[in-house]
Write a protein that holds these residues in place. Structure first.
Motif, PDB file in Angstrom:
ATOM      1  N   GLY A  43       0.782  -1.239   0.180  1.00  0.00           N
ATOM      2  CA  GLY A  43       0.104  -0.051   0.100  1.00  0.00           C
ATOM      3  C   GLY A  43       0.877   1.375  -0.059  1.00  0.00           C
ATOM      4  O   GLY A  43       0.194   2.310  -0.186  1.00  0.00           O
ATOM      5  N   THR A  44       2.003   1.239   0.299  1.00  0.00           N
ATOM      6  CA  THR A  44       2.987   2.507   0.354  1.00  0.00           C
ATOM      7  C   THR A  44       4.379   1.867   0.156  1.00  0.00           C
ATOM      8  O   THR A  44       4.935   1.235   0.398  1.00  0.00           O
ATOM      9  CB  THR A  44       2.741   3.072   1.660  1.00  0.00           C
ATOM     10  OG1 THR A  44       3.610   4.269   1.829  1.00  0.00           O
ATOM     11  CG2 THR A  44       3.350   2.210   2.831  1.00  0.00           C
ATOM     12  N   THR A  45       5.175   3.053  -0.526  1.00  0.00           N
ATOM     13  CA  THR A  45       6.578   2.777  -0.614  1.00  0.00           C
ATOM     14  C   THR A  45       7.254   3.434   0.588  1.00  0.00           C
ATOM     15  O   THR A  45       8.482   3.330   0.395  1.00  0.00           O
ATOM     16  CB  THR A  45       6.849   3.329  -2.000  1.00  0.00           C
ATOM     17  OG1 THR A  45       6.552   4.745  -2.032  1.00  0.00           O
ATOM     18  CG2 THR A  45       6.281   2.572  -3.012  1.00  0.00           C
ATOM     19  N   ASN A  46       6.842   4.009   1.640  1.00  0.00           N
ATOM     20  CA  ASN A  46       7.446   4.674   2.316  1.00  0.00           C
ATOM     21  C   ASN A  46       8.003   3.646   3.386  1.00  0.00           C
ATOM     22  O   ASN A  46       7.347   3.077   4.192  1.00  0.00           O
ATOM     23  CB  ASN A  46       6.349   5.594   3.334  1.00  0.00           C
ATOM     24  CG  ASN A  46       6.994   6.725   4.392  1.00  0.00           C
ATOM     25  OD1 ASN A  46       8.154   6.184   5.012  1.00  0.00           O
ATOM     26  ND2 ASN A  46       6.749   7.717   4.363  1.00  0.00           N
ATOM     27  N   GLY A 230      -4.114   0.568  -1.201  1.00  0.00           N
ATOM     28  CA  GLY A 230      -3.238   1.465  -1.401  1.00  0.00           C
ATOM     29  C   GLY A 230      -3.738   2.052  -2.842  1.00  0.00           C
ATOM     30  O   GLY A 230      -3.714   3.585  -2.911  1.00  0.00           O
ATOM     31  N   ARG A 233      -6.809   4.559  -2.997  1.00  0.00           N
ATOM     32  CA  ARG A 233      -6.687   5.825  -2.230  1.00  0.00           C
ATOM     33  C   ARG A 233      -6.080   6.837  -3.508  1.00  0.00           C
ATOM     34  O   ARG A 233      -6.022   7.970  -3.030  1.00  0.00           O
ATOM     35  CB  ARG A 233      -5.920   5.843  -1.126  1.00  0.00           C
ATOM     36  CG  ARG A 233      -6.664   5.291   0.171  1.00  0.00           C
ATOM     37  CD  ARG A 233      -5.890   5.207   1.355  1.00  0.00           C
ATOM     38  NE  ARG A 233      -6.461   4.476   2.427  1.00  0.00           N
ATOM     39  CZ  ARG A 233      -5.849   4.454   3.649  1.00  0.00           C
ATOM     40  NH1 ARG A 233      -4.652   4.932   3.823  1.00  0.00           N
ATOM     41  NH2 ARG A 233      -6.550   3.769   4.608  1.00  0.00           N
TER      42      ARG A 233
END
Length: 234
Positions: A43-46, A230, A233
């Motif tokens: 859902g995120t690459t952070n 992800g 959104r």
């Protein structure tokens, strides 16, 4: 070497309170945190968010496992102690009936009635030994062999944490992608399964491959869910 010495063998402990929570804890920590990290990474690459999710999963999951094991084993132990207490009272109040019951147990196992009665009589002369034998034959446990809730809880927590830190380690060391964590986790899954085969009847490759497939499927499904959430959104 005598035939008696050649025929002597020892069994591993199959009733203690450490093996199941240790194995289950390590496997659960590895699989659940690998899946959690994969889900967040979907859902995120952070990387900071992913690492935070992994740390939370390791700490929260370890504490949850420890608490669950403690309550579960404590309840099991208390139930066994209550039933052993019932058996102790029966031995005090109805010794003849209990001795006859024990003799019948031996008869059911193939011992001649006369011999079974004599063995039961001799065992019944020692109250502690009689309680131990009755508990084992009727309940499957002995008063001095009950699992420890604290051992189960500590074993579960430590092994869960050990398993959970492996998929998190690449991010802690500076990795910015899921691949390093996935490779580390897959290797660890196979190795963990292979190690478990040392205390089971399964071959090392089958046990390792089974654990690898289970963990990989869990991580793939969670990654897909994270990716869908992800993407929704955007």
């Amino acid at each position: 070497m005598s035939d008696r010495a050649e025929g002597h063998h020892q069994h591993r402990d199959v009733t203690g309170g450490w093996l199941r929570p240790s194995v289950f804890g390590a496997m659960d920590g590895l699989v659940s945190n690998f899946a959690l990290i994969a889900g967040v990474a979907g859902g995120t690459t952070n990387t900071k968010v992913i690492a935070l999710g992994g740390v939370a999963g390791m700490v929260g999951g370890g504490l949850s496992m420890a608490a669950g094991e403690y309550v579960s084993v404590a309840s099991q132990r208390e139930l066994a102690q209550a039933e052993i207490a019932v058996e102790r009272r029966e031995l005090d109040r109805h010794p003849e009936d209990e001795r006859a019951e024990l003799a019948q147990t031996f008869v059911d196992k193939g011992v001649e009635p006369e011999l079974a009665a004599e063995v039961a009589r001799q065992i019944s002369q020692n109250p502690d030994r009689a309680l131990e034998v009755h508990s084992k034959t009727e309940l499957g446990v002995a008063p001095g062999e009950l699992p420890s809730p604290m051992v189960a809880a500590v074993s579960s927590f430590l092994c869960f944490s050990l398993g959970a830190v492996l998929p998190l380690l690449p991010y802690v060391l500076g990795s910015e992608g899921l691949m390093a964590s996935a490779v580390t986790s897959c290797v660890a899954l196979f190795a963990a399964g292979a190690i478990v085969s040392a205390v089971t009847a399964c071959s090392w490759w089958y046990s390792g491959l089974r654990q690898l497939v289970v963990g990989a499927v869990a991580a793939a499904v969670t990654f897909g869910v994270g990716n869908l959430i992800g993407a929704s959104r955007l």
